[in-house]
Design a protein around this motif. Structure first.
Motif: not given
Length: 168
Positions: A150-166
């Motif tokens: 649950x913690x991994x799922x809730x915190x997942x967006x924090x690990x996104x670096x925002x460098x994808x093409x989308x």
């Protein structure tokens, strides 16, 4: 072929070991745990064999073989857990489920980190519900595993670096 053979051997030994329970308590718990560990090994070797076999034949994308291999690992880990419930088996199911979600969402949805996080969060909540209902053999471990997922799922967006093409 060698990996598949080793996986089959581990699976057969796990089944024989589990079927040799004598009903004398402590020995049965040890046999169940060992059979669970052998089942995890068989699931891992089967998935590795499948992933290796698919890697050379797959042309759609680099994540597809890994996604399918982890999906196979998770399915086999669940099957072995149901056959011989153990803490290592429960951990293998959790690991396989979380990694499969991340791989499949990355491959199929082109880096949808929010979707992956929500799916992992849902698995964690489901895991906790099953723990409270007594569906897992080791309920304290299940609560810890469910909480971690649950913690991994809730915190997942924090690990996104925002460098994808989308995101550009």
């Amino acid at each position: 072929l060698a990996l598949a053979g080793a996986a089959a051997l581990l699976a057969v030994v796990a089944v024989v070991l589990r079927r040799s329970d004598r009903g004398d308590g402590a020995d049965d718990a040890g046999r169940r745990t060992l059979a669970g560990v052998l089942g995890v090994g068989a699931a891992g070797l089967s998935a590795f064999a499948a992933g290796t076999g698919l890697e050379d034949r797959w042309t759609i994308g680099s994540m597809a073989p890994a996604s399918l291999a982890f999906l196979l690992f998770t399915a086999l880990a669940v099957a072995f857990y149901l056959f011989s419930p153990s803490v290592p088996g429960q951990l293998a199911v959790a690991f396989g489920a979380v990694v499969t979600i991340f791989l499949l969402t990355d491959w199929a949805l082109a880096d949808s980190i929010i979707t992956a996080g929500l799916l992992v969060l849902a698995v964690g909540i489901g895991w906790l519900v099953l723990a409270e209902l007594g569906a897992w053999r080791a309920d304290v471990t299940a609560r810890l595993v469910g909480g971690a997922i649950t913690v991994i799922g809730a915190q997942t967006p924090l690990f996104h670096d925002g460098t994808s093409d989308s995101s550009h």
